[in-house]
Design an enzyme around this catalytic site. Structure first.
Site, mmCIF file in Angstrom:
data_model
loop_
_atom_site.group_PDB
_atom_site.id
_atom_site.type_symbol
_atom_site.label_atom_id
_atom_site.label_comp_id
_atom_site.label_asym_id
_atom_site.label_seq_id
_atom_site.Cartn_x
_atom_site.Cartn_y
_atom_site.Cartn_z
ATOM 1 C CG PHE A 131 -30.373 -8.719 1.008
ATOM 2 C CD1 PHE A 131 -29.884 -8.077 0.670
ATOM 3 C CD2 PHE A 131 -29.907 -10.416 0.765
ATOM 4 C CE1 PHE A 131 -28.629 -8.099 1.077
ATOM 5 C CE2 PHE A 131 -28.767 -10.825 1.208
ATOM 6 C CZ PHE A 131 -28.092 -9.486 1.037
ATOM 7 C CG LEU A 132 -37.556 -10.537 1.517
ATOM 8 C CD1 LEU A 132 -38.915 -11.175 1.313
ATOM 9 C CD2 LEU A 132 -37.591 -9.474 0.165
ATOM 10 N N GLY A 162 -36.407 -0.741 5.992
ATOM 11 C CA GLY A 162 -35.368 0.124 6.489
ATOM 12 C C GLY A 162 -36.097 1.816 5.753
ATOM 13 C CG ASN A 197 -23.216 -6.121 -5.036
ATOM 14 O OD1 ASN A 197 -23.454 -6.702 -3.739
ATOM 15 N ND2 ASN A 197 -22.224 -5.350 -4.784
ATOM 16 C CG ASP A 257 -2.140 1.067 1.109
ATOM 17 O OD1 ASP A 257 -2.083 1.816 1.047
ATOM 18 O OD2 ASP A 257 -3.225 0.432 1.089
ATOM 19 C CG PHE A 312 -19.743 -12.458 -4.824
ATOM 20 C CD1 PHE A 312 -20.687 -11.615 -5.236
ATOM 21 C CD2 PHE A 312 -18.632 -13.222 -4.898
ATOM 22 C CE1 PHE A 312 -20.497 -11.801 -6.747
ATOM 23 C CE2 PHE A 312 -18.035 -13.176 -6.584
ATOM 24 C CZ PHE A 312 -20.068 -12.696 -7.332
ATOM 25 C CB CYS A 319 -20.762 -3.237 -1.875
ATOM 26 S SG CYS A 319 -19.179 -4.268 -1.760
#
Length: 436
Positions: free
Chosen positions: A250-251, A254, A209, A30, A150, A261
């Site tokens: 993912f239901l 909010g 995504n 880095d 992922f 991402c």
């Protein structure tokens, strides 16, 4: 194997550490000298559950090293991972300058065959651009491979060590053999390594995504409709989630999706479609709805106070874009805070991990508390923005004693409605009946 990882952001550091855990010798490089010195001193620059144990173990056993010198990192490496930022440019397209710049620097150094792996999330056609950079700057043979990550923040170590699938884009049998050997320890339970061409691999990450972001956005739209028609989004969620064609994940409605991402990838895929003269209508709607959903809680607050929240003391629980991370990139909390400050509210916030990052960005525009209850002192209202576990079963009697008024706006639907009725709170959540 000897591996180099260029870039020690979230993806690069998790990738490098987990690759070292299965016996590979990994050197991470880095340009940030302060960050490298920090890691050489056994200090993690990010919060990710479970990573610290692997990080310390592999440094101690000599399999994981850090440097600022590119030539030192890649000299003996068989495989070089590019785990570099691809932030959105002004037009929404992914900025590839870090990836292509690193490719050029590597091309000028290498003296023998290497597999160059793009681990960063990149637009379709990026591998072709990387190949072009190498062809222009070296005569040494390389294979450029697409290997999208992922990783879910908060469970990234498990995601890497026990992946649902590994996607590898290459048409080189030589590179395919090396990548299969590298990933074989991680798929011993039978989960697949899926080989395909580089363009399909690059699109797979964006498609995955964007689909998940669409699923979240759809449920937020359903939640908004539930409030208008008097339905309960939790009941609807359970009713449709039991259908295995839809699935339970993912239901949860909010205050919109955030993080490093989903926002970036949806935007980049939409931009890629535009560049190819395709009107991707669903993605346009997803972005539009998510922008409005982020401040849904603020709209509820304004309505409750009849448009006047100047001077109101607002407590906020949760600043990270999701629990089990300190990541605040595109976090809904930041958008909520910005709107509340515009209206003159006084804000005190608490988050178990993300407060230091918010302080760097907002400074003293808001106050910070040492624990969740200190934030409630004399507060007019509590806003719950991130669903950390410690917020799920709080002491409601203590909350009532500390707050000026018993008012909660819950952006994550953490509490049972009957419980709120029994405790005597005004409770306004997402897609459910308001407890008056």
């Amino acid at each position: 194997m000897k591996i180099a990882v260029v870039g020690t952001g979230y993806v690069g550091l998790v990738t490098g550490t987990c690759l070292a855990e299965t016996g590979n010798t990994v050197t991470c490089v880095d340009i940030n000298e302060e960050k490298v010195k920090m890691m050489q001193a056994y200090k993690l620059p990010i919060y990710e559950p479970g990573l610290d144990i692997l990080f310390h173990r592999n440094i101690e056993q000599g399999r994981l090293k850090f440097t600022t010198v590119l030539s030192e990192a890649i000299q003996d490496a068989q495989i070089i991972f590019l785990a570099l930022p691809t932030p959105p440019a002004g037009d929404g397209a992914a900025d590839l300058s870090f990836v292509l710049g690193a490719a050029k620097d590597i091309a000028k150094i290498i003296t023998g065959y290497k597999v160059i792996v793009t681990k960063s999330t990149v637009p379709v056609g990026t591998a072709d651009k990387v190949i072009k950079v190498f062809n222009e700057n070296t005569s040494v043979e390389v294979d450029v491979v697409s290997n999208p990550e992922f990783l879910r923040e908060g469970v990234a170590v498990d995601d890497f060590m026990k992946p649902d699938r590994v996607v590898v884009g290459t048409q080189s049998l030589r590179a395919q053999k090396l990548m299969a050997e590298l990933y074989s320890p991680y798929v011993r339970q039978g989960n697949p390594i899926i080989f395909m061409d580089t363009r399909s691999s690059e699109l797979t990450k964006y498609a995955a995504n964007s689909f998940l972001a669409t699923k979240i956005t759809f449920m937020n739209e359903i939640a908004n409709l539930c409030e208008l028609v008097g339905a309960d989004v939790d009941a609807v969620r359970k009713g449709i989630g039991s259908d295995d064609r839809i699935g339970k994940r993912f239901l949860f409605p909010g205050v919109g999706y955030g993080g490093s991402c989903f926002p970036k990838d949806v935007q980049a895929l939409g931009r890629s479609a535009t560049e190819n003269n395709y009107d991707f209508k669903i993605l346009s709607s997803v972005m539009e709805v998510n922008d409005s959903q982020r401040v849904k809680l603020v709209e509820k607050v304004r309505k409750y106070y009849k448009g006047n929240i100047k001077g109101k003391k607002i407590a906020i629980w949760g600043l990270a874009f999701k629990p089990e991370t300190d990541d605040i990139r595109e976090a809904p909390a930041l958008y909520i805070i910005e709107e509340l400050l515009k209206d003159g509210a006084l804000i005190t916030a608490f988050d178990p991990e993300a407060m230091a990052n918010v302080k760097k960005q907002l400074g003293d525009k808001i106050s910070y508390s040492e624990n969740q209850y200190d934030a409630l002192n004399d507060a007019d209202a509590l806003l719950i923005v991130t669903e950390w576990s410690l917020f799920r079963t709080p002491d409601f009697d203590r909350i009532a004693e500390l707050m000026k008024t018993k008012v909660i706006f819950d952006g994550r639907n953490l509490y049972d409605l009957q419980k709120m009725i029994d405790c005597g709170f005004y409770y306004n959540s997402i897609g459910r009946k308001t407890v008056e």
